[in-house]
Design a protein around this motif. Structure first.
Motif, PDB file in Angstrom:
ATOM      1  N   LYS A   1      -9.097   4.790   4.302  1.00  0.00           N
ATOM      2  CA  LYS A   1      -8.538   4.089   3.153  1.00  0.00           C
ATOM      3  C   LYS A   1      -9.271   4.513   1.887  1.00  0.00           C
TER       4      LYS A   1
ATOM      5  N   ARG B   1     -11.679   3.541   8.414  1.00  0.00           N
ATOM      6  CA  ARG B   1     -11.409   2.322   9.168  1.00  0.00           C
ATOM      7  C   ARG B   1     -11.482   2.586  10.669  1.00  0.00           C
TER       8      ARG B   1
ATOM      9  N   ASP C   1      -3.562   4.217   2.332  1.00  0.00           N
ATOM     10  CA  ASP C   1      -4.024   4.645   3.650  1.00  0.00           C
ATOM     11  C   ASP C   1      -3.899   6.151   3.794  1.00  0.00           C
TER      12      ASP C   1
ATOM     13  N   PHE D   1      -5.212  -0.045  -2.893  1.00  0.00           N
ATOM     14  CA  PHE D   1      -5.661   0.933  -1.901  1.00  0.00           C
ATOM     15  C   PHE D   1      -4.474   1.731  -1.374  1.00  0.00           C
TER      16      PHE D   1
ATOM     17  N   ASP E   1       0.835  -1.197   0.000  1.00  0.00           N
ATOM     18  CA  ASP E   1       0.000   0.000   0.000  1.00  0.00           C
ATOM     19  C   ASP E   1       0.870   1.247   0.000  1.00  0.00           C
TER      20      ASP E   1
END
Length: 268
Positions: free
Chosen positions: A101, A94, A110, A108, A67
Motif C-alpha cells: 500500500k 501488507r 493498493d 491510499f 482506494d
C-alpha cells in the motif's frame, strides 16, 4: 499526451472509452489518485489499473471507491513502492505474498502482484491483453476483461463477493472476453469457472448466448467424466481459497486438508 509518449505503453493496445468512472469520497482523494496515476505513468514501470475503476469502465456500474487497485508483475512490486517512498509517501508491505500500500494521509492505493490465495499472479499476458484508457488526465493500461474476471473469481466470502462484478462484465463486455484464455487460467479450478457460468445463466436467462456453447459443453463434459470416477481418498476442502475465515474450522478441526498440507484419509 498520446500513448506513445508514455514509456512502456505500446500504441498498439486497444483503446476503450470508459463507460463510467467510480465516484470518489472527496476532492482530496481525486487529487491523490490523479497525482499517483501521473507518477506511475512517468516511471515507465508497467502497471495496470484494475478493481472498481475497471469494472466501471467496462460495465458502466458507478459506485464509490475507497482506494485504487494497481496491478503489476512481482518483479516491479518493490520498484513501485520504492518510487513512492522516495517521493515522501508512507508505504507498507501488507502481505509479502501479494499486497502493498501507498499512503498520503488518509488516502491510499493498493499495489497487487498476485491473489491473496496464491492461485494467480500478474504476468506478461495481463499486460499484453490490457486496454488503453484515459484516466484522471493520464493515458494508462487498464486490465483486460478476461483478466478482470480471473482476478475476481475467488473473491467469495461473507464480507465481500465479486460475483456481481463478473456477471456485469460478461453482460457488457462478453464480445471482448477471450474465453479460451480464461479457461486456461482456471484449468485446474475449472469448477469455479463453471460456477460463474451457471451463475450468469441463472441471473440473465435471456442472455445465455453470451456464454459460448463450446465452453459450457467443455465444462459439463469435464463434470460428466469426473462423476464417473471415485471420490478422492484424501479429505480436501478448497474453501479456504474463497474464504480463509469461513472454512478455517474444516482444516483446523474437521480433518480436511487445504490446498497444501496433509488431511485425513476417507475410508475406502
Amino acid at each position: 499526451m498520446t500513448s506513445d509518449e508514455l514509456p512502456g505503453l505500446p500504441a498498439s493496445l486497444p483503446e476503450i472509452n470508459a463507460k463510467a468512472e467510480p465516484s470518489l469520497k472527496s476532492t482530496e482523494a481525486e487529487a491523490f489518485y490523479t497525482h499517483s496515476i501521473r507518477e506511475l505513468a512517468a516511471t515507465g514501470i508497467p502497471f495496470l489499473v484494475a478493481g472498481t475503476y475497471a469494472v466501471s469502465a467496462y460495465t458502466g456500474v458507478v459506485r464509490q471507491t475507497k482506494d485504487l487497485d494497481i496491478f503489476c508483475k512481482a518483479g516491479d512490486f518493490a520498484r513501485i513502492l520504492a518510487h513512492f517512498k522516495d517521493l515522501g509517501h508512507e508505504v507498507e508491505i501488507r502481505d509479502d505474498r501479494w499486497l502493498g500500500k501507498v499512503f498520503k494521509g488518509k488516502q491510499f492505493f493498493d499495489v497487487i502482484f498476485a491473489s491473496a490465495n496464491g492461485t494467480m499472479k500478474v504476468g506478461d499476458q495481463w499486460l499484453e491483453h490490457a486496454r488503453q484508457v484515459e484516466l484522471l488526465g493520464s493515458r494508462v493500461r487498464i486490465i483486460g476483461p478476461t483478466e478482470l474476471i480471473w482476478s475476481k473469481c475467488f473473491i467469495q466470502d461473507r464480507g465481500r463477493h465479486d460475483g456481481a462484478d463478473i456477471a456485469h462484465t460478461i453482460l457488457k463486455a462478453n464480445d471482448q472476453i477471450d474465453w479460451q484464455r480464461l479457461l486456461s487460467y482456471l484449468d485446474i479450478h475449472w469448477e469455479v469457472l463453471l460456477m460463474q457460468v451457471l451463475n450468469f445463466r441463472w441471473i440473465y436467462p435471456s442472455e445465455r448466448d453470451h456464454i459460448p456453447d463450446w465452453l459450457l459443453d467443455e465444462l459439463l463434459a469435464r463434470l460428466a467424466r469426473q462423476r464417473q470416477l471415485p471420490s478422492p481418498r484424501t479429505k480436501i476442502c478448497r474453501g479456504r481459497l474463497l474464504s480463509q475465515v469461513d472454512y478455517e474450522i474444516d482444516v483446523k478441526e474437521w480433518g480436511f486438508a487445504g490446498v497444501g498440507g496433509v488431511g485425513e484419509m476417507r475410508d475406502a
